[in-house]
Scaffold this active site. Structure first.
Site, PDB file in Angstrom:
ATOM      1  N   ALA A   1      -2.188   1.197   0.292  1.00  0.00           N
ATOM      2  CA  ALA A   1      -2.663   2.208   1.255  1.00  0.00           C
ATOM      3  C   ALA A   1      -3.055   3.456   0.205  1.00  0.00           C
ATOM      4  O   ALA A   1      -2.642   3.470  -0.871  1.00  0.00           O
ATOM      5  CB  ALA A   1      -1.780   2.620   1.990  1.00  0.00           C
TER       6      ALA A   1
ATOM      7  N   ARG B   1      -1.438   5.639  -3.792  1.00  0.00           N
ATOM      8  CA  ARG B   1      -1.847   6.285  -5.021  1.00  0.00           C
ATOM      9  C   ARG B   1      -0.993   7.357  -5.407  1.00  0.00           C
ATOM     10  O   ARG B   1      -0.699   7.691  -6.483  1.00  0.00           O
ATOM     11  CB  ARG B   1      -3.249   6.797  -4.559  1.00  0.00           C
ATOM     12  CG  ARG B   1      -4.384   5.743  -4.646  1.00  0.00           C
ATOM     13  CD  ARG B   1      -5.486   6.183  -4.518  1.00  0.00           C
ATOM     14  NE  ARG B   1      -5.866   7.188  -3.684  1.00  0.00           N
ATOM     15  CZ  ARG B   1      -6.565   8.248  -3.666  1.00  0.00           C
ATOM     16  NH1 ARG B   1      -7.699   8.340  -4.459  1.00  0.00           N
ATOM     17  NH2 ARG B   1      -6.831   9.086  -2.810  1.00  0.00           N
TER      18      ARG B   1
ATOM     19  N   SER C   1      -0.318  -7.088  -3.127  1.00  0.00           N
ATOM     20  CA  SER C   1      -1.296  -7.108  -2.189  1.00  0.00           C
ATOM     21  C   SER C   1      -1.495  -8.603  -1.554  1.00  0.00           C
ATOM     22  O   SER C   1      -1.057  -9.533  -2.120  1.00  0.00           O
ATOM     23  CB  SER C   1      -2.580  -6.621  -2.417  1.00  0.00           C
ATOM     24  OG  SER C   1      -3.441  -6.531  -1.059  1.00  0.00           O
TER      25      SER C   1
ATOM     26  N   TYR D   1       3.546 -10.618  -1.043  1.00  0.00           N
ATOM     27  CA  TYR D   1       4.727  -9.603  -0.991  1.00  0.00           C
ATOM     28  C   TYR D   1       5.903 -10.358  -1.294  1.00  0.00           C
ATOM     29  O   TYR D   1       6.640  -9.960  -2.001  1.00  0.00           O
ATOM     30  CB  TYR D   1       4.953  -9.108   0.430  1.00  0.00           C
ATOM     31  CG  TYR D   1       3.607  -8.298   1.257  1.00  0.00           C
ATOM     32  CD1 TYR D   1       2.713  -7.620   0.294  1.00  0.00           C
ATOM     33  CD2 TYR D   1       3.487  -8.097   2.311  1.00  0.00           C
ATOM     34  CE1 TYR D   1       1.653  -7.187   0.684  1.00  0.00           C
ATOM     35  CE2 TYR D   1       2.262  -7.642   2.894  1.00  0.00           C
ATOM     36  CZ  TYR D   1       1.439  -7.009   2.204  1.00  0.00           C
ATOM     37  OH  TYR D   1       0.419  -6.319   2.674  1.00  0.00           O
TER      38      TYR D   1
ATOM     39  N   LEU E   1       3.194   0.005   4.029  1.00  0.00           N
ATOM     40  CA  LEU E   1       2.421  -0.970   5.054  1.00  0.00           C
ATOM     41  C   LEU E   1       2.473  -0.094   6.269  1.00  0.00           C
ATOM     42  O   LEU E   1       3.095   0.826   6.673  1.00  0.00           O
ATOM     43  CB  LEU E   1       3.044  -2.258   5.103  1.00  0.00           C
ATOM     44  CG  LEU E   1       3.427  -3.143   4.064  1.00  0.00           C
ATOM     45  CD1 LEU E   1       4.154  -4.260   4.258  1.00  0.00           C
ATOM     46  CD2 LEU E   1       1.868  -3.702   3.596  1.00  0.00           C
TER      47      LEU E   1
ATOM     48  N   HIS F   1       6.661  -2.413   9.357  1.00  0.00           N
ATOM     49  CA  HIS F   1       7.810  -2.007   8.703  1.00  0.00           C
ATOM     50  C   HIS F   1       9.238  -2.666   8.879  1.00  0.00           C
ATOM     51  O   HIS F   1       9.824  -3.221   7.918  1.00  0.00           O
ATOM     52  CB  HIS F   1       8.188  -0.508   9.093  1.00  0.00           C
ATOM     53  CG  HIS F   1       7.222   0.430   8.341  1.00  0.00           C
ATOM     54  ND1 HIS F   1       7.397   1.895   8.445  1.00  0.00           N
ATOM     55  CD2 HIS F   1       6.135   0.244   7.615  1.00  0.00           C
ATOM     56  CE1 HIS F   1       6.466   2.322   7.612  1.00  0.00           C
ATOM     57  NE2 HIS F   1       5.734   1.391   7.211  1.00  0.00           N
TER      58      HIS F   1
ATOM     59  N   LYS G   1       6.682   6.989   5.864  1.00  0.00           N
ATOM     60  CA  LYS G   1       6.767   7.425   7.620  1.00  0.00           C
ATOM     61  C   LYS G   1       5.499   7.119   8.252  1.00  0.00           C
ATOM     62  O   LYS G   1       4.537   6.901   7.654  1.00  0.00           O
ATOM     63  CB  LYS G   1       7.265   8.848   7.532  1.00  0.00           C
ATOM     64  CG  LYS G   1       6.607   9.912   6.270  1.00  0.00           C
ATOM     65  CD  LYS G   1       4.847  10.023   6.559  1.00  0.00           C
ATOM     66  CE  LYS G   1       4.300  10.405   7.724  1.00  0.00           C
ATOM     67  NZ  LYS G   1       2.840  10.410   7.809  1.00  0.00           N
TER      68      LYS G   1
ATOM     69  N   ARG H   1      -4.262   4.335  11.699  1.00  0.00           N
ATOM     70  CA  ARG H   1      -3.492   5.399  12.481  1.00  0.00           C
ATOM     71  C   ARG H   1      -4.078   5.411  13.772  1.00  0.00           C
ATOM     72  O   ARG H   1      -3.532   6.436  14.633  1.00  0.00           O
ATOM     73  CB  ARG H   1      -3.404   6.591  11.693  1.00  0.00           C
ATOM     74  CG  ARG H   1      -2.407   6.632  10.478  1.00  0.00           C
ATOM     75  CD  ARG H   1      -2.443   7.877   9.511  1.00  0.00           C
ATOM     76  NE  ARG H   1      -3.670   7.735   8.697  1.00  0.00           N
ATOM     77  CZ  ARG H   1      -4.005   8.509   7.785  1.00  0.00           C
ATOM     78  NH1 ARG H   1      -3.208   9.477   7.453  1.00  0.00           N
ATOM     79  NH2 ARG H   1      -4.845   8.372   6.801  1.00  0.00           N
TER      80      ARG H   1
ATOM     81  N   ASP I   1       2.170  10.199  12.484  1.00  0.00           N
ATOM     82  CA  ASP I   1       1.646  10.433  11.394  1.00  0.00           C
ATOM     83  C   ASP I   1       1.608  12.136  11.021  1.00  0.00           C
ATOM     84  O   ASP I   1       2.507  12.361  10.018  1.00  0.00           O
ATOM     85  CB  ASP I   1      -0.104  10.173  11.271  1.00  0.00           C
ATOM     86  CG  ASP I   1      -0.556  10.352   9.816  1.00  0.00           C
ATOM     87  OD1 ASP I   1       0.261   9.866   9.087  1.00  0.00           O
ATOM     88  OD2 ASP I   1      -1.763  10.942   9.794  1.00  0.00           O
TER      89      ASP I   1
END
Lengths: 331, 331
Positions: A18, A22, A41, A66, A82, A87, A105, A177, A190
């Site tokens: 995601a 980074r 990935s 994974y 993820l 989660h 989160k 999201r 978010d």
């Protein structure tokens, strides 16, 4: 910090590529007690591209699943960015594989899911931390000092928190999201996550007695929250309000009001600048004789640091993991 | 402004000697198109002391009754800082005596009372203005420009406003603002007035569709509001929240969020400084590449002026009164 130099760095595996990964990858590289050991990935090409694009060390391993990363015995801890809907499944597997868990989160879609994650971590003796960076900023410790100062701030009475940004059309159509099956909490999970955290933080994590959603949240066609707010209430009259949105300009405000002081800042989630961060201290201000100005004028308190907040977060998580490993090696 | 120098200044009578009357008296003295002609109190001694303490011109008349001042043909306008419960009674008399009316806020205890006042002013051809100073600050016009800028601010989505101060024990026991028979609206009428005004101002005075009181207002033993809040909602999803209190540190915040910009200020009611005032402009900010800082950093927009906001208010009211008088003299 002598222990940091004596013990080997915590070896991180990253599961998922995601955008936020980074920032955290870079933080792992910069933290003195952490190192990137692997990235996974569902596509090995994607993992490889991600490793290159983010200057991973050449020795970092690339996994196309994974599970393969989680079976690697040379990984101490996993960073999990993820989508929220995945989660609980992957956090439990991470814990069962005895990897410590730094999780993006919102940590889960609801409390029951998070209870499962917490239990898995406890049962398997692994450290858990959520990826909320701002609480690790050195500024936050200074703000905590101010809020805890009975002379300068007094007793907390009210706090308002806001985190919004204007999602581009592509974001509002395609981002995970805004998808009910990926990050079903939308703006609440978010950006609202940060607002709620700031409110609980200011209240020393004392839970409110009552929480009331504000009238008229904005939902997308799939029913995901794009904009909403709530008020939170404690028995002693303390009150909090927050507003979170994908439909309003980038804003990150906290106003915390005590009986003797007020704290303001406008960049609580991501500081305006990397190496310094400020907050405004208003303490026992009064009006001048003609009630036309303030004495004193509230002033900025600036904290400088060479260590950005995301690095502080990784460093602190790695320190905790190191402690757990040391205790476990002795038992 | 040539008209100001050609027409004689508006002659003010002041009815009541409240603390706020000191600020407005001084503003009348400083406004180029206004002059203090008289002051009245129920006690002539009190009125005399007030005139001396506030450096009234020696020719200003002192009255021991409100009626006597209102019968004075050399008074054009009346400034009325009486307790709110007395507003409707005296405002109607002021209007019937053909005096223009500058009235302290809150203007009335409810809309029905204010309708009576507005009708009396209209029936008698007198100008009405409420004593909300900040809307006359030059900064406010600059903030309005920002909020109206479709490129820099975009469309208003959310606003939060807060005005609180910590009342001393004596205030909380004895001030007229905590007495049900004097200023029965308490903190809502005193500080909440400004919050509501700022919200309506930001919304170009478009009334909300729904207003919801926040849970758990704090009342004193007599049932007067000491602390409360509300959320306001418009059909297009716009939202506002406010918090007003006599129990929290001096705070005067506005956060107005549009689709492209955010406006912040921390001194909207009384500016920190008399001759300059600032607000923070955040417009189309984004994060840097590593999502660790902002580009650009929001910056303060400062407005300097030799004319404090309370003088701007008196000057504007006097200008309007002068216009009414001119029209009436021609008809």
């Amino acid at each position: 910090m002598a222990a940091e130099t004596q013990t080997p760095p915590i070896r991180f595996g990253i599961i998922g590529c995601a955008r936020v990964a980074r920032t955290v990858s870079r933080a792992i590289t910069l933290a003195p007690n952490a190192v990137i050991s692997a990235v996974a990935s569902r596509s090995i090409e994607k993992a490889s591209l991600f490793a290159k694009a983010n200057n991973f060390p050449p020795e970092a391993k690339i996994y196309g699943s994974y599970e393969a990363l989680l079976d690697d015995p040379d990984i101490d801890a996993v960073y999990l960015p993820l989508p929220t809907s995945l989660h609980v499944k992957w956090a439990v597997v991470v814990a069962q594989k005895k990897k410590h868990l730094l999780m993006e989160k919102p940590v889960a879609l609801n409390v029951a899911e998070f209870d499962v994650i917490a239990k898995a971590c406890e049962d398997n003796g692994v450290q858990f931390m959520d990826g909320t960076m701002w609480v690790h900023n050195l500024r936050t410790a200074k703000m905590r000092e101010f809020l805890s100062d009975s002379e300068r701030f007094g007793q907390l009475k009210a706090i308002h928190s806001c985190f919004s940004f204007t999602g581009h059309p592509d974001f509002l159509k395609n981002d995970i999201r805004v998808k009910p099956d990926l990050d079903g909490l939308g703006a609440l999970g978010d950006t609202g996550w940060y607002c709620v955290r700031s409110i609980l933080w200011a209240n020393d994590y004392e839970l409110p007695k009552t929480v009331v959603a504000l009238h008229g949240p904005v939902l997308n066609e799939a029913g995901v929250i794009l904009s909403c707010g709530a008020s939170l209430h404690w028995d002693d009259g303390r009150i909090a309000t927050f507003f979170c949105s994908f439909l309003s300009n980038l804003t990150m405000d906290i106003t915390a009001i005590g009986t003797k002081g007020t704290l303001n800042l406008h960049d609580f989630v991501i500081p305006f600048q990397n190496k310094e961060a400020s907050f405004i201290v208003n303490s026992k201000c009064v009006f001048n004789e003609t009630v036309t100005s303030w004495v004193p004028i509230p002033s900025a308190h600036t904290v400088t640091t060479d260590i950005p907040q995301e690095v502080c977060m990784v460093r602190e998580f790695s320190r905790l993991v190191g402690d757990v490993k040391m205790v476990q090696s002795l038992s």
